[in-house]
Design a protein around this motif. Structure first.
Motif, short mmCIF file in Angstrom:
data_model
loop_
_atom_site.label_atom_id
_atom_site.label_comp_id
_atom_site.label_asym_id
_atom_site.label_seq_id
_atom_site.Cartn_x
_atom_site.Cartn_y
_atom_site.Cartn_z
N LYS A 189 0.82 -1.19 0.00
CA LYS A 189 0.00 0.00 0.00
C LYS A 189 0.86 1.26 0.00
N THR A 190 1.91 1.21 0.84
CA THR A 190 2.83 2.37 0.86
C THR A 190 3.47 2.58 -0.50
N ALA A 191 3.90 1.47 -1.10
CA ALA A 191 4.51 1.57 -2.44
C ALA A 191 3.50 2.09 -3.46
N GLU A 192 2.25 1.62 -3.34
CA GLU A 192 1.22 2.11 -4.27
C GLU A 192 0.99 3.60 -4.10
N ASN A 193 0.97 4.05 -2.82
CA ASN A 193 0.79 5.49 -2.59
C ASN A 193 1.95 6.28 -3.16
N LEU A 195 3.85 5.32 -5.55
CA LEU A 195 3.74 5.23 -7.00
C LEU A 195 2.72 6.24 -7.54
N ARG A 196 1.60 6.36 -6.82
CA ARG A 196 0.59 7.34 -7.26
C ARG A 196 1.13 8.77 -7.19
N LYS A 197 1.87 9.04 -6.09
CA LYS A 197 2.48 10.37 -5.98
C LYS A 197 3.49 10.59 -7.10
N ALA A 198 4.34 9.55 -7.35
CA ALA A 198 5.33 9.68 -8.42
C ALA A 198 4.66 9.85 -9.77
N GLN A 199 3.55 9.12 -9.97
CA GLN A 199 2.83 9.24 -11.24
C GLN A 199 2.24 10.63 -11.38
N PHE A 200 1.72 11.17 -10.26
CA PHE A 200 1.18 12.53 -10.32
C PHE A 200 2.28 13.53 -10.66
N LEU A 201 3.44 13.39 -9.94
CA LEU A 201 4.55 14.29 -10.23
C LEU A 201 5.04 14.13 -11.66
N LEU A 202 5.08 12.85 -12.12
CA LEU A 202 5.54 12.60 -13.49
C LEU A 202 4.61 13.26 -14.50
N GLU A 203 3.30 13.11 -14.27
CA GLU A 203 2.35 13.74 -15.18
C GLU A 203 2.51 15.26 -15.16
N LYS A 204 2.76 15.80 -13.94
CA LYS A 204 2.95 17.24 -13.85
C LYS A 204 4.21 17.66 -14.60
N ARG A 205 5.30 16.87 -14.42
CA ARG A 205 6.54 17.20 -15.12
C ARG A 205 6.39 17.04 -16.62
N VAL A 206 5.62 16.03 -17.01
CA VAL A 206 5.40 15.84 -18.44
C VAL A 206 4.69 17.05 -19.03
N GLU A 207 3.72 17.56 -18.28
CA GLU A 207 3.04 18.76 -18.75
C GLU A 207 4.01 19.94 -18.85
N GLU A 208 4.85 20.07 -17.79
CA GLU A 208 5.82 21.17 -17.83
C GLU A 208 6.81 20.99 -18.96
N ARG A 209 7.31 19.73 -19.12
CA ARG A 209 8.27 19.48 -20.19
C ARG A 209 7.63 19.68 -21.55
N THR A 210 6.36 19.30 -21.64
CA THR A 210 5.68 19.51 -22.92
C THR A 210 5.63 20.99 -23.26
N ALA A 211 5.32 21.80 -22.23
CA ALA A 211 5.31 23.24 -22.46
C ALA A 211 6.71 23.74 -22.82
N ASP A 212 7.73 23.18 -22.11
CA ASP A 212 9.11 23.57 -22.44
C ASP A 212 9.48 23.16 -23.85
N LEU A 213 9.06 21.95 -24.22
CA LEU A 213 9.39 21.47 -25.57
C LEU A 213 8.74 22.34 -26.64
N VAL A 214 7.55 22.80 -26.33
CA VAL A 214 6.90 23.70 -27.30
C VAL A 214 7.74 24.96 -27.46
N GLN A 215 8.20 25.49 -26.31
CA GLN A 215 9.04 26.68 -26.39
C GLN A 215 10.36 26.38 -27.09
N VAL A 216 10.94 25.21 -26.73
CA VAL A 216 12.21 24.83 -27.37
C VAL A 216 12.02 24.64 -28.86
N ASN A 217 10.92 24.05 -29.23
CA ASN A 217 10.65 23.83 -30.66
C ASN A 217 10.58 25.17 -31.39
#
Length: 636
Positions: A189-193, A195-217
């Motif tokens: 359960k701890t690992a799942e929690n 993992l969910r936090k990491a997935q949330f952070l990953l999704e957030k970073r993906v959004e940020e990186r996507t925005a960065d990539l748009v700017q980089v592009n």
């Protein structure tokens, strides 16, 4: 034999016996019936024996089956008890009847404590209603039921578990007991929690990186257009570089030609120097020594009373030989450069240029780091070359040498004159065949050490040549020595038995006690023979190097030390500093082949009372040793 068959046969025998008893039949019939009954009885007995044997075998098989059941029960008990998962057996109401060790560890209580306790007491309050519902809804036809719950041990933190409940059926398909398996999934359960936090952070970073990539592009698209323009500029620059490469190639070829000419010039210079040394030895030193030998031969043939004039002439000739050897040594490699450092050597060079070439050289020194031996030799040699070039080409009788330091800690030596000057471009082209190759050679050597040579000159406006070089070579292992006088080294362990501390030894006849320090044994013997003729002098010891002189001085505490400058292990300057630091009442007389002006100041700073050259008259040496008619009081 089947039991029913035996019963039928026994019943048939009983009927025949009844018929015989009634006696309704004839005797023949009775005999026949009796015979038949006996036969049947015999057969029945045999079958009974067989049946008894079968019963015995079945009894043995039952005993083995019972033992096997006991073994399996024991094995089941062990498996149940030592199972890695928590197992419980409860009644239909959830009251604990049995519990294994894992269950006791999970509940954090002894196994005996769990017996007759309700399992629901270990379930968190918010999960007890679902627990009761599951307990009430269990179905015999559902093999197992499973759900998650929060498990509260007696002591400790709440655990996340999976409860698996399975009914234990009786032969009539009625549930008597419930078997429970409790699996601790807290870590999962701890690992799942996490993992969910990491997935949330990953999704957030993906959004940020996507925005960065748009700017980089967008930036890349802009950069592509800029690079397209830059490519055109690079083509133009490449063409310009190719032209520069051609120019540099021409310079490299010119430098190679200069190096070849430098090698030829170096070989010629070596031959010229060899010839000059041979000529000096032949025309000066050898002739003087030969004339001295002839004087000695003449002295041997004359009466003693007529020998004084020849002895004086021989002494003068030997003094000339010593002077010639001193001059030759100084011109080859001035000893002061190795003993006293760069600045005293430059001052000696200024006097030498005036004596030999009538060039007045002003030496000005500011703060600067003392270089290591390799750099010091190069700087001195380059300065001498520059001054000789002034004599050859500048047509002036004054020059200026300035020593200082750059902002980056490099040594800066500049040589200036107000002479004719020249065009440095002609020197770079190699047209100055007389002096240019010397400067080119020194430029190469200075650049190898990490420095540079800068020429400022024009025809009719004089010349200034500056040499900038680090105190030690790039990547060198020797640290730059300080320009100031170094502190005296610690005294070594004595080689002789010391006297009481602070009490110098006194001669029995009140003579001055003298220590001779020189690395040439023949000179020590000559000095000793000379000083033995003085009634108030006593030679107490001799030392062949500076280190030995320091050790003997500390042990014997002489009144006067005659100290040579150039000695192995420890030179006379450092030995004098070490002795004066611990024996200030001892007088040190410096004695060397170097010119007095070169080394006198350095010996005075080290603590010497006087400085003499080795070609000084014996009277001057004896007078220096006897410098004070009343000796200074010794420390008691």
């Amino acid at each position: 034999m089947e039991p029913d068959n035996i019963n039928h046969q026994i019943e048939a025998i009983r009927r025949r016996l009844a018929e015989l008893t009634l006696g309704g039949n004839s005797s023949l019939e009775k005999d026949a019936l009796l015979q038949e009954s006996l036969e049947e009885i015999r057969t029945c007995l045999e079958e009974l024996q067989v049946a008894g044997e079968e019963l015995r075998q079945q009894n043995e098989e039952l005993v083995q089956a019972r033992d096997q059941i006991k073994f399996e029960q024991q094995r089941y008990q062990e498996l149940f008890e030592f199972a890695p998962e928590a197992y419980l057996v409860t009644d239909s109401n959830g009251r604990i009847l049995r519990a294994n060790q894992a269950a006791a560890a999970l509940a954090n209580v002894p196994a005996e404590f769990l017996l007759r306790k309700s399992l629901i007491t270990f379930v968190e309050v918010q999960d007890r209603a679902p627990f009761r519902l599951q307990l009430a809804r269990f179905n015999l036809h559902r093999p197992a039921q499973e759900w998650e719950a929060l498990f509260k041990p007696r002591h400790g933190e709440v655990l996340s578990v999976i409860l698996t409940m399975m009914p234990v059926r009786c032969p009539h398909d009625e549930a008597i007991q419930l078997l429970w398996m409790i699996r601790n999934i807290t870590r999962r359960k701890t690992a799942e929690n996490e993992l969910r936090k990491a997935q949330f952070l990953l999704e957030k970073r993906v959004e940020e990186r996507t925005a960065d990539l748009v700017q980089v592009n967008q930036a890349l698209q802009s950069e592509i257009s800029e690079r397209t323009k830059a490519q055109e500029q690079l083509r133009d620059l490449n063409q310009h570089l190719e032209e520069q490469v051609k120019d540099r190639t021409a310079v490299a070829e010119q430098r190679a030609d200069q190096l070849r000419l430098m090698a030829i010039t170096l070989a010629q210079t070596e031959e010229i120097e060899r010839h000059r040394l041979a000529q000096i030895l032949h025309d000066h030193l050898q002739q003087i020594l030969l004339a001295s030998r002839l004087k000695i031969e003449t002295l041997l043939k004359r009466p003693p009373r007529k020998s004084s004039t020849i002895l004086r002439e021989t002494r003068d000739l030997l003094s000339q030989a010593v002077k010639a050897s001193q001059t030759l040594t100084a011109e080859l490699s001035p000893p002061i450069l190795h003993e006293a450092g760069l600045l005293p050597a430059l001052n000696w060079l200024a006097r030498w240029m005036h004596e030999k070439h009538q060039l007045h050289v002003q030496v000005v020194a500011y703060e600067w780091p003392e270089p290591v031996e390799e750099v010091r030799l190069l700087l001195f040699s380059a300065t001498r070359e520059l001054l000789l070039n002034i004599v050859k080409h500048a047509r002036v009788d004054h020059a200026r040498v300035q020593v200082s330091a750059t902002d980056k800690g490099q040594i800066l030596i500049s040589v200036d004159d107000k002479g004719d000057g020249f065009d440095p471009a002609q020197l770079r082209k190699g047209r100055d065949s007389e002096g240019g190759f010397g400067l080119a050679s020194y430029r190469e050597r200075i650049e190898i050490l990490g420095g540079r040579l800068q020429i400022t000159s024009s025809p009719g406006h004089g010349t200034r040549i500056a040499i900038m070089v680090p105190p030690e070579p790039l990547g060198g292992k020797h640290p730059a020595a300080p320009r100031t006088v170094a502190p005296p080294p610690p005294l070594p362990v004595e080689r002789q038995i010391p006297t009481s501390p602070g009490t110098p030894q006194e001669s029995k006849n009140n003579k001055l006690r003298v220590l001779l320090a020189d690395d040439h044994q023949i000179l020590r013997q000559g000095l000793a023979n000379l000083l033995h003729l003085e009634p108030n002098l006593e030679i107490i010891a001799e030392a062949s190097d500076g280190q030995m002189a320091v050790e003997i001085a500390r042990s014997l505490r002489p009144d006067v030390i005659v100290m040579d400058i150039s000695m192995p292990r420890l030179n006379g300057l450092d030995a004098t500093r070490a002795i004066m630091a611990h024996l200030p009442e001892t007088r040190v007389i410096g004695l060397s082949m170097h010119e007095k002006a070169d080394m006198a100041e350095a010996m005075r700073v080290a603590g010497a009372a006087a400085y003499l050259t080795k070609d000084s008259s014996p009277e001057i040496l004896v007078a220096a040793i006897q410098g004070e008619s009343i000796r200074r009081p010794k420390a008691r």
